[in-house]
Design a protein around this motif. Structure first.
Motif, PDB file in Angstrom:
ATOM      1  N   GLY A 133       0.813  -1.208   0.000  1.00  0.00           N
ATOM      2  CA  GLY A 133       0.000   0.000   0.000  1.00  0.00           C
ATOM      3  C   GLY A 133       0.847   1.259   0.000  1.00  0.00           C
ATOM      4  N   VAL A 134       1.857   1.306   0.857  1.00  0.00           N
ATOM      5  CA  VAL A 134       2.657   2.529   0.928  1.00  0.00           C
ATOM      6  C   VAL A 134       3.579   2.635  -0.287  1.00  0.00           C
ATOM      7  N   ALA A 174       2.808   1.735  -3.314  1.00  0.00           N
ATOM      8  CA  ALA A 174       1.981   2.259  -4.402  1.00  0.00           C
ATOM      9  C   ALA A 174       1.815   3.773  -4.259  1.00  0.00           C
ATOM     10  N   LEU A 175       1.711   4.229  -3.005  1.00  0.00           N
ATOM     11  CA  LEU A 175       1.522   5.668  -2.771  1.00  0.00           C
ATOM     12  C   LEU A 175       2.789   6.476  -3.053  1.00  0.00           C
ATOM     13  N   VAL A 176       3.932   5.845  -2.842  1.00  0.00           N
ATOM     14  CA  VAL A 176       5.199   6.566  -3.006  1.00  0.00           C
ATOM     15  C   VAL A 176       5.517   6.788  -4.487  1.00  0.00           C
TER      16      VAL A 176
END
Lengths: 187, 187
Positions: free
Chosen positions: A178-179, A181-183
């Motif tokens: 999840g993180v 993908a956000l980065v």
């Protein structure tokens, strides 16, 4: 190096990981190491002294491993992925992070500070790679690299908590993906 | 409700937060509650039974508070910000999260499961608000809401670890602001 001393440090490392600082007794360390009380106190002043040696020894293993990922080959985003996806024992938790939940560890600066050093060094390296990735257009550019570094390291530490609560390493993987993908910079 | 029973639960809640499960003795609970051993065993079968009541009581406080933020007024992104920025005692850590670092808690399903329920419910609510935000164009749309929900909850749990290690609540704030910046849709 003295064999009893090495066994005492190794046993303390294992017990700290399994049971935490408060949950680890000098007697349990002696039993696991197969070392008598006299020998233990010959080498170490007590449990705190042994724990300091164990934390130092763990840090000396962890820091080069994280540098190998973050300062290794590949683009900045590839290196962040390699670091965050590196094999971790999700259900056992972080060898150093789990210790700061312990009130006795936080109350003793000589135990807390070596843990803080590991985290602070990792935050600096993560922020540097994030800035490289921003410059290269791989990492989302409109965010603060220092804050995002803190978020990335927190995801790792917190993902252990979620995985342990659910007794399922998939919770750990979901948080990391999840993180990541956000980065990544949006296309 | 019986006054001694209430005091026993409240004392156990405090001690679990301060010292964890392994670090909390039945004697310490009795002393803090000002309740004798006989009375304690009249109300509770033992430490695990008391801890179950304490965890339930903490969950009954936490869940409505997180719902008030996540299901309250405001746009989806405003609600996520309200939840993640809600006042938290960064240096004390999470009342429930800190307990799953404890091997004895994880080994006892009757202690672990109520904690897992709090987390699993929060993950579902977070994912629902993220999806609403994606539909509204406020939250980055090209990511998996379930994975990002796990990342958000992990940031909260892990940010406590960083703040405690550094003895500085600013580490907590940095991690929260970092992930909030990442969640917002790029302009």
């Amino acid at each position: 190096m003295d064999d009893a001393r090495t066994r005492l440090i190794e046993s303390t490392r294992e017990l700290l990981w399994e049971r935490g600082y408060t949950g680890t007794s000098p007697r349990a360390i002696q039993e696991r190491a197969g070392v008598g009380q006299g020998s233990m106190y010959h080498h170490f002043a007590g449990k705190a002294d042994l724990a300091r040696a164990a934390i130092r020894s763990t840090a000396q293993e962890m820091v080069p491993r994280s540098r190998a990922h973050l300062e290794g080959p590949g683009t900045p985003l590839e290196r962040l992925r390699a670091y965050l996806r590196a094999e971790r024992d999700a259900l056992r938790g972080c060898r150093v992070g789990r210790l700061v939940q312990d009130a006795e560890v936080v109350a003793d600066a000589s135990l807390r500070e070596p843990i803080d050093e590991v985290f602070s060094g990792t935050l600096q390296r993560l922020a540097a790679v994030l800035r490289e990735g921003q410059a290269a257009g791989e990492v989302r550019a409109d965010v603060d690299a220092g804050q995002v570094a803190a978020a990335l390291l927190s995801v790792l530490q917190g993902a252990y908590v979620l995985a342990r609560a659910h007794q399922d390493p998939a919770r750990f993987t979901a948080a990391v993906e999840g993180v990541l993908a956000l980065v990544a910079a949006p296309r």
